[in-house]
Design an enzyme around this catalytic site. Sequence first.
Site, PDB file in Angstrom:
ATOM      1  CD  GLU A 285      -2.328   1.273   2.551  1.00 56.91           C
ATOM      2  OE1 GLU A 285      -3.114   0.033   3.439  1.00 56.91           O
ATOM      3  OE2 GLU A 285      -2.336   2.463   3.568  1.00 56.91           O
TER       4      GLU A 285
ATOM      5  CD  GLU B 299      -3.435   7.229   5.344  1.00 56.10           C
ATOM      6  OE1 GLU B 299      -4.389   6.524   5.451  1.00 56.10           O
ATOM      7  OE2 GLU B 299      -2.217   7.097   5.438  1.00 56.10           O
TER       8      GLU B 299
END
Length: 275
Positions: free
Chosen positions: A151, A156
């Site tokens: 990932e 974020e």
Amino acid sequence: MKLNLPKLLFLLALALPGALAQDLPGWRLTWADEFNLPLGSPVDRSKWNVETGGWGNGNSELQYYTESTLNAVHDGRNLAITALEQRLPGLRCWYGPCRYTSARLNTRGKFEQRYGRFEARIKLPRGQGLWPAFWLLGNNIGTVSWPLCGEIDVMENIGREPRTVHGTIHGPGYSGGAGIGKPYTLPADFADAFHVFALEWEPEELRWYVDGVLYQTRTPADLPEGARWVFDRPFFLILNLAVGGAWPGMPDATTRFPQRMLVDYVRVYERLDGR
């Protein structure tokens, strides 16, 4: 004044919001969504899958992801991903009747790429408990599962840190809270304006940028001893706006709904020299 390429790209993006994608010096455009469909248009299903469900995504998230244009729609200039405080009859989440709805999109099976430049121009929402993200997952997730698939979190943000975003990698032996990454902080809230978030990915090197500023580089040398570098196969793209979860925490009395994550564009390039 001499500008490096990422800084120049950032300045052009700010000067020409919504301009059509095109090749860049040293890069060839391979995929893009400019989100320029008419006002009220749903997500372009030729480019994106729209996920549904309220399973918590392994993070104790509170939202139910829907296909509704209330949660993901073209607003005439951008894609608007909207988190709502909303109780819909019959919708159940892992914790019981769902209290929030939102949207999560991915390009799995529609567009996947190994290496290149992945960028998006986004205006973030604000508020405790909000968790917007632009990220990538390995296309072998169906056979090896997470985190073996790898990932890459291009961006974020969690609402209690309005001036900070995070870029992180997850893989076998360095996932979840042990993910390897770094924050980037501005003097103003990210929700105040659009910003360009980019990842440049080459064999055995990943570089993160915010508004043309390189703030992090990762290589296999950064992994724990004996851990495996899994960023050597095609990955697909994900855009989502989560509500709650173990990391951002719950919305509280200060959180105001609806909250929108506005995406002006997502663009992917490959290097002309083949790296």
